[in-house]
Structure formats: C-alpha cells, structure tokens
Design a protein around this motif. Structure first.
Motif, PDB file in Angstrom:
ATOM      1  N   TYR A   1       0.828  -1.201   0.000  1.00  0.00           N
ATOM      2  CA  TYR A   1       0.000   0.000   0.000  1.00  0.00           C
ATOM      3  C   TYR A   1       0.872   1.266   0.000  1.00  0.00           C
ATOM      4  CZ  TYR A   1      -2.414  -3.795   2.447  1.00  0.00           C
ATOM      5  OH  TYR A   1      -2.884  -5.027   2.827  1.00  0.00           O
ATOM      6  N   THR A   2       0.212   2.378  -0.284  1.00  0.00           N
ATOM      7  CA  THR A   2       0.891   3.671  -0.212  1.00  0.00           C
ATOM      8  C   THR A   2       1.167   4.015   1.256  1.00  0.00           C
ATOM      9  OG1 THR A   2      -1.220   4.839  -0.168  1.00  0.00           O
ATOM     10  CG2 THR A   2      -0.203   4.465  -2.325  1.00  0.00           C
ATOM     11  N   ARG A   3       1.988   5.020   1.472  1.00  0.00           N
ATOM     12  CA  ARG A   3       2.363   5.393   2.835  1.00  0.00           C
ATOM     13  C   ARG A   3       1.154   5.854   3.636  1.00  0.00           C
ATOM     14  NH1 ARG A   3       6.474  10.159   1.954  1.00  0.00           N
ATOM     15  NH2 ARG A   3       6.859   8.960   0.050  1.00  0.00           N
ATOM     16  N   GLU A   4       1.219   5.610   4.927  1.00  0.00           N
ATOM     17  CA  GLU A   4       0.127   6.013   5.813  1.00  0.00           C
ATOM     18  C   GLU A   4       0.257   7.498   6.157  1.00  0.00           C
ATOM     19  OE1 GLU A   4      -0.023   3.619   9.264  1.00  0.00           O
ATOM     20  OE2 GLU A   4      -0.551   1.773   8.186  1.00  0.00           O
ATOM     21  N   ASP A   5      -0.893   8.131   6.330  1.00  0.00           N
ATOM     22  CA  ASP A   5      -0.921   9.538   6.741  1.00  0.00           C
ATOM     23  C   ASP A   5      -0.630   9.610   8.239  1.00  0.00           C
ATOM     24  OD1 ASP A   5      -1.350  12.187   7.180  1.00  0.00           O
ATOM     25  OD2 ASP A   5      -3.488  12.159   6.693  1.00  0.00           O
ATOM     26  N   PRO A   6       0.447  10.269   8.629  1.00  0.00           N
ATOM     27  CA  PRO A   6       0.763  10.327  10.074  1.00  0.00           C
ATOM     28  C   PRO A   6      -0.353  10.961  10.892  1.00  0.00           C
ATOM     29  CG  PRO A   6       2.189  11.819   8.825  1.00  0.00           C
ATOM     30  CD  PRO A   6       1.407  11.027   7.834  1.00  0.00           C
TER      31      PRO A   6
ATOM     32  N   LYS B   1      16.391  -7.263   6.632  1.00  0.00           N
ATOM     33  CA  LYS B   1      17.141  -6.730   5.494  1.00  0.00           C
ATOM     34  C   LYS B   1      16.374  -5.624   4.769  1.00  0.00           C
ATOM     35  CE  LYS B   1      19.768 -10.954   4.532  1.00  0.00           C
ATOM     36  NZ  LYS B   1      20.048 -12.020   3.534  1.00  0.00           N
ATOM     37  N   PHE B   2      15.113  -5.470   5.128  1.00  0.00           N
ATOM     38  CA  PHE B   2      14.294  -4.442   4.475  1.00  0.00           C
ATOM     39  C   PHE B   2      13.879  -3.418   5.532  1.00  0.00           C
ATOM     40  CE2 PHE B   2      10.292  -2.757   2.693  1.00  0.00           C
ATOM     41  CZ  PHE B   2      10.740  -2.389   1.439  1.00  0.00           C
ATOM     42  N   PRO B   3      14.474  -2.254   5.531  1.00  0.00           N
ATOM     43  CA  PRO B   3      14.176  -1.254   6.565  1.00  0.00           C
ATOM     44  C   PRO B   3      12.690  -0.872   6.563  1.00  0.00           C
ATOM     45  CG  PRO B   3      16.130  -0.647   5.319  1.00  0.00           C
ATOM     46  CD  PRO B   3      15.493  -1.787   4.595  1.00  0.00           C
ATOM     47  N   PRO B   4      12.095  -0.660   7.723  1.00  0.00           N
ATOM     48  CA  PRO B   4      10.672  -0.316   7.792  1.00  0.00           C
ATOM     49  C   PRO B   4      10.316   0.938   7.001  1.00  0.00           C
ATOM     50  CG  PRO B   4      11.503  -0.902   9.962  1.00  0.00           C
ATOM     51  CD  PRO B   4      12.681  -0.835   9.062  1.00  0.00           C
ATOM     52  N   GLU B   5      11.246   1.909   6.943  1.00  0.00           N
ATOM     53  CA  GLU B   5      10.922   3.154   6.232  1.00  0.00           C
ATOM     54  C   GLU B   5      10.771   2.935   4.719  1.00  0.00           C
ATOM     55  OE1 GLU B   5      15.419   3.001   6.984  1.00  0.00           O
ATOM     56  OE2 GLU B   5      13.558   2.695   8.149  1.00  0.00           O
ATOM     57  N   ARG B   6      11.309   1.843   4.222  1.00  0.00           N
ATOM     58  CA  ARG B   6      11.176   1.589   2.781  1.00  0.00           C
ATOM     59  C   ARG B   6       9.724   1.299   2.390  1.00  0.00           C
ATOM     60  NH1 ARG B   6      14.335   3.946  -0.201  1.00  0.00           N
ATOM     61  NH2 ARG B   6      13.457   2.669  -1.858  1.00  0.00           N
ATOM     62  N   HIS B   7       8.861   1.037   3.368  1.00  0.00           N
ATOM     63  CA  HIS B   7       7.443   0.822   3.068  1.00  0.00           C
ATOM     64  C   HIS B   7       6.762   2.123   2.648  1.00  0.00           C
ATOM     65  CE1 HIS B   7       6.819  -3.397   4.082  1.00  0.00           C
ATOM     66  NE2 HIS B   7       7.636  -3.228   5.115  1.00  0.00           N
ATOM     67  N   ASP B   8       7.466   3.241   2.789  1.00  0.00           N
ATOM     68  CA  ASP B   8       6.889   4.518   2.375  1.00  0.00           C
ATOM     69  C   ASP B   8       7.172   4.829   0.904  1.00  0.00           C
ATOM     70  OD1 ASP B   8       6.014   4.896   4.952  1.00  0.00           O
ATOM     71  OD2 ASP B   8       7.795   6.046   5.575  1.00  0.00           O
ATOM     72  N   TYR B   9       7.778   3.901   0.212  1.00  0.00           N
ATOM     73  CA  TYR B   9       8.203   4.200  -1.151  1.00  0.00           C
ATOM     74  C   TYR B   9       7.533   3.313  -2.209  1.00  0.00           C
ATOM     75  CZ  TYR B   9      11.829   7.035   1.011  1.00  0.00           C
ATOM     76  OH  TYR B   9      12.497   7.996   1.741  1.00  0.00           O
ATOM     77  N   TRP B  10       6.365   2.790  -1.874  1.00  0.00           N
ATOM     78  CA  TRP B  10       5.686   1.932  -2.856  1.00  0.00           C
ATOM     79  C   TRP B  10       5.051   2.756  -3.971  1.00  0.00           C
ATOM     80  CZ3 TRP B  10       7.450  -2.631  -2.761  1.00  0.00           C
ATOM     81  CH2 TRP B  10       7.747  -3.283  -1.569  1.00  0.00           C
ATOM     82  N   GLU B  11       4.960   4.056  -3.801  1.00  0.00           N
ATOM     83  CA  GLU B  11       4.444   4.915  -4.875  1.00  0.00           C
ATOM     84  C   GLU B  11       5.542   5.339  -5.840  1.00  0.00           C
ATOM     85  OE1 GLU B  11       1.317   7.889  -3.476  1.00  0.00           O
ATOM     86  OE2 GLU B  11       2.355   7.359  -1.603  1.00  0.00           O
ATOM     87  N   GLU B  12       6.764   5.068  -5.448  1.00  0.00           N
ATOM     88  CA  GLU B  12       7.888   5.478  -6.277  1.00  0.00           C
ATOM     89  C   GLU B  12       7.869   4.736  -7.612  1.00  0.00           C
ATOM     90  OE1 GLU B  12      12.008   4.093  -5.303  1.00  0.00           O
ATOM     91  OE2 GLU B  12      12.239   6.194  -4.727  1.00  0.00           O
ATOM     92  N   ARG B  13       8.162   5.493  -8.685  1.00  0.00           N
ATOM     93  CA  ARG B  13       8.164   4.891 -10.016  1.00  0.00           C
ATOM     94  C   ARG B  13       9.483   5.175 -10.725  1.00  0.00           C
ATOM     95  NH1 ARG B  13       4.861   7.437 -14.894  1.00  0.00           N
ATOM     96  NH2 ARG B  13       6.595   8.882 -14.561  1.00  0.00           N
ATOM     97  N   PRO B  14      10.139   4.107 -11.182  1.00  0.00           N
ATOM     98  CA  PRO B  14       9.864   2.686 -10.898  1.00  0.00           C
ATOM     99  C   PRO B  14      10.336   2.321  -9.500  1.00  0.00           C
ATOM    100  CG  PRO B  14      11.841   2.868 -12.204  1.00  0.00           C
ATOM    101  CD  PRO B  14      11.306   4.277 -12.058  1.00  0.00           C
ATOM    102  N   LEU B  15       9.974   1.160  -9.032  1.00  0.00           N
ATOM    103  CA  LEU B  15      10.399   0.721  -7.704  1.00  0.00           C
ATOM    104  C   LEU B  15      11.914   0.524  -7.677  1.00  0.00           C
ATOM    105  CD1 LEU B  15       7.682  -1.984  -6.901  1.00  0.00           C
ATOM    106  CD2 LEU B  15       7.845   0.328  -5.937  1.00  0.00           C
ATOM    107  N   SER B  16      12.484   0.805  -6.523  1.00  0.00           N
ATOM    108  CA  SER B  16      13.915   0.545  -6.349  1.00  0.00           C
ATOM    109  C   SER B  16      14.164  -0.960  -6.377  1.00  0.00           C
ATOM    110  CB  SER B  16      14.405   1.131  -5.023  1.00  0.00           C
ATOM    111  OG  SER B  16      13.799   0.424  -3.941  1.00  0.00           O
ATOM    112  N   ASP B  17      15.403  -1.336  -6.604  1.00  0.00           N
ATOM    113  CA  ASP B  17      15.748  -2.760  -6.622  1.00  0.00           C
ATOM    114  C   ASP B  17      15.407  -3.427  -5.286  1.00  0.00           C
ATOM    115  OD1 ASP B  17      16.624  -2.484  -9.184  1.00  0.00           O
ATOM    116  OD2 ASP B  17      18.769  -2.536  -8.698  1.00  0.00           O
ATOM    117  N   LEU B  18      15.623  -2.702  -4.199  1.00  0.00           N
ATOM    118  CA  LEU B  18      15.339  -3.260  -2.880  1.00  0.00           C
ATOM    119  C   LEU B  18      13.843  -3.505  -2.707  1.00  0.00           C
ATOM    120  CD1 LEU B  18      16.639  -4.044  -0.177  1.00  0.00           C
ATOM    121  CD2 LEU B  18      16.234  -1.708   0.618  1.00  0.00           C
ATOM    122  N   ASN B  19      13.030  -2.521  -3.101  1.00  0.00           N
ATOM    123  CA  ASN B  19      11.575  -2.687  -2.982  1.00  0.00           C
ATOM    124  C   ASN B  19      11.056  -3.772  -3.930  1.00  0.00           C
ATOM    125  OD1 ASN B  19      12.044   0.053  -1.744  1.00  0.00           O
ATOM    126  ND2 ASN B  19       9.825  -0.061  -1.506  1.00  0.00           N
ATOM    127  N   LEU B  20      11.579  -3.776  -5.129  1.00  0.00           N
ATOM    128  CA  LEU B  20      11.109  -4.767  -6.102  1.00  0.00           C
ATOM    129  C   LEU B  20      11.458  -6.183  -5.648  1.00  0.00           C
ATOM    130  CD1 LEU B  20       9.811  -5.436  -8.811  1.00  0.00           C
ATOM    131  CD2 LEU B  20      12.028  -5.024  -9.913  1.00  0.00           C
TER     132      LEU B  20
END
Length: 349
Positions: free
Chosen positions: A55-60, A170-189
């Motif tokens: 999902y996209t990042r949550e609204d704080p 191996k996957f930092p929690p903050e990387r969950h805020d980047y699912w809207e990024e285009r294209p996805l980073s290698d780590l997210n993909l």
C-alpha cells in the motif's frame, strides 16, 4: 502516464532463481495473466496462486487512508509485479483474474488486503482466498492464552528455510513509504517479489501436509479446502470403479454361459416327436455301402436264407401238399422229369 516493463531475476533460498516481470502496462499484464491461467488449468498438485499487496504510505495524522499501490502474483518460479498505483485504475485483465475466473489465492494475513481491494471494487470470493495464518501457528499462545498470529518471516523460517529469518531485517521499515515510487527501487522490487513467492511456497508446503499427513491417514475423503479428493483417495476410487466394471463384465459372461448350458439341457430332456418314427431303410448313402445280405441282417425284413429254404421245400415236396390244384395235380401224376424248367418246377411261369 508513462508505461514501463522490467524483466528481472532474483535469488531465493537454496540458490534458486525466480523470474520477475514488473510492469504497469495492461497488455503485458494480460499476457502473463493468461500464462498463469493456463498453468492453473494444467496444474494437478498445487492448484493455487500466491498473492500479496503493498500500500501507499500512511498519513501520520490519519486524515487520509492509504490505498493499493502494488499487486504481486506468484506461481511456480515466476512472479508478476503490477504497479497498480501507476495505472489508470481500470486493469480489466487483473480484475477478471482476481475475481471472475474461480482461481484460488493464498496470502499471509488477508485482513487489510481485503479492505484495500474492496476500495478498488475488487472482491475475491471468500472460498477462493486462503489466509495461511488461519491454518498454521508457530508462535503459540501469548500471556493471555490466545494464539499469536504469525508473520510471513516466522512462517517462512519454520516451514521453508531458515534463511528467511532475516527477511524483514534486510528491508528497513521506512522503505514501506516508497511503494508509490516509479519505478520501484531494486530493494523494494526484490522484497515485493519475494513476498509473493514465499506466500506461494508456504502454501505448497502446507498443502502437502494437509493433503498427505492430515486428510489421508484414515482418510476423511472430502478435502474441505478445495472440495476435491486427495490424490491417494482418487486413485483408490478409480481402482474400485475399475474392479466393479470388471466384476460386472465377468458376471454377465457367466450368466450367458449358464443360459447356454440350460438351453442345451432342456433340448436333451425334451421328448422325441411322433413324426420322428424309426426308419426301416437307411439313408441312400449308407445303403450304398451295404450289400443286400448285410442290409437284410440289420433290418426286420425276412432273411434271404429263410426265403430260399422255404422255396426249396415247396419245390422238392418236403412241405405238406398245398391247396393249390396245380401243384397237387402235378405231384399225383408224377410226370417224368423234363429238361424244361417250367415243367420240372411248376408255378414258375
């Protein structure tokens, strides 16, 4: 909106490689979803597809809801990553695959996934969506005596391979805020692809356990998860049906033989017909092989020896005189013998 497609390869447990297609193109999605549907139709053992969502990042401030960003599907050693947030939101091929084709999906914790898909007006039938957390528990009970829900990492470590124990670290929690990024980073993909692949592989292992170690021993026959018989029971039923057909064919053959024997016995026991009187003369062919003496001996006709003996007696006068006046007169006169046979043997004229 810019279209993109990437084809990648990632390494998972045991040095195994998986093929990954990352795209936001409808045409590419349709192509690979048709391939999955074909695999699903051909599959006999593992008839399901791994499913995971990001999902996209949550609204704080929690003023806005986050929404669906990425959809990952996995089957065999292949993963399709659809960047849903970078499409026009229609995706008819993906919608049809998820809710209209009767395909079974497996997920680790589908509670939030159900809500995100519902917002996109995509509803997977409940009987076609399996939550692995409902079947397996590794963590056990908490302090209050209730079952703790297992995450994907703990399930994968216990069921698939210990190397997955570091999957989340191996996957930092903050990387969950980047699912809207285009294209996805290698780590997210890579993370998204492994999530879907692990969901699929988890249920491959669990389904094997359910099929052969839970349902089959003292078999309950009905598999409540998929509504099919397990392979072992299915083969046993096929053998029973084959034996029943062979037995029915053998019984039919024996009944036919019995009917034939009974008919033959009935014909032997039937009385001879009045028209079938015993014949005094043999068939033409048989009589031809017999001389007259043999035929007379074998029949009720007067024998030739008796006939000629009686005739001889009548000629020599050994018999009593006959009432025939001709024979009487000739004997009284005692006429002299003549060379004429008609005179010596009266009556032969």
């Amino acid at each position: 909106m810019q279209a993109f497609t990437q084809i990648r390869t990632f390494t998972v447990h045991g040095g195994k490689e998986i093929d990954v297609v990352y795209t936001n193109e409808e045409e590419t999605m349709s192509k690979y979803l048709k391939m999955y549907a074909q695999w699903y139709a051909e599959e006999e053992e593992n008839k399901f597809v791994g499913l995971d969502l990001e999902y996209t990042r949550e609204d704080p401030n929690h003023e806005e809801d986050n929404y669906l960003a990425v959809v990952q599907l996995s089957m065999r050693n292949h993963v399709l990553v659809c960047h849903y947030s970078w499409t026009n939101g229609e995706c008819p091929a993906l919608r049809s695959f998820l809710q209209n084709q009767g395909i079974v999906f497996c997920t680790v914790d589908k509670r939030a996934d159900f809500i995100k898909l519902y917002y996109e007006k995509i509803i997977i039938p409940r009987e076609n969506w399996i939550d692995i957390q409902e079947f397996v528990n590794v963590k056990g009970l908490n302090e209050r005596g209730k079952l703790m829900r297992d995450g994907m990492a703990s399930l994968a470590t216990s069921i698939i391979d210990e190397s997955y124990s570091q999957m989340k670290n191996k996957f930092p929690p903050e990387r969950h805020d980047y699912w809207e990024e285009r294209p996805l980073s290698d780590l997210n993909l890579e993370y998204a692809a492994k999530d879907a692949y692990v969901s699929y592989q988890l249920y491959v292992k669990i389904w094997f356990f359910l099929r052969y170690l839970v349902f089959c021993p003292g078999c309950k026959k009905e598999d409540t998860l998929r509504g099919h018989l397990c392979d072992k029971c299915n083969k046993a039923e096929i053998e029973v049906e084959r034996a029943q057909k062979n037995a029915a064919a053998e019984i039919a053959r024996l009944n036919a033989e019995l009917a034939s024997v009974q008919a033959e016995l009935a014909s032997l026991k039937a009385p001879a017909s009045s028209d079938n009187t015993q014949q005094t003369s043999p068939p033409h062919g048989k009589r031809r092989k017999m001389n007259d003496e043999q035929w007379l001996e074998s029949s009720d006709a007067p024998k030739s020896s008796d006939y000629w003996q009686n005739l001889r007696k009548s000629w020599t006068g050994d018999e009593q005189k006959s009432d025939d006046p001709w024979t009487t007169e000739m004997s009284d006169q005692q006429s002299p013998k003549s060379d004429n046979p008609w005179l010596t043997k009266p009556g032969n004229y």
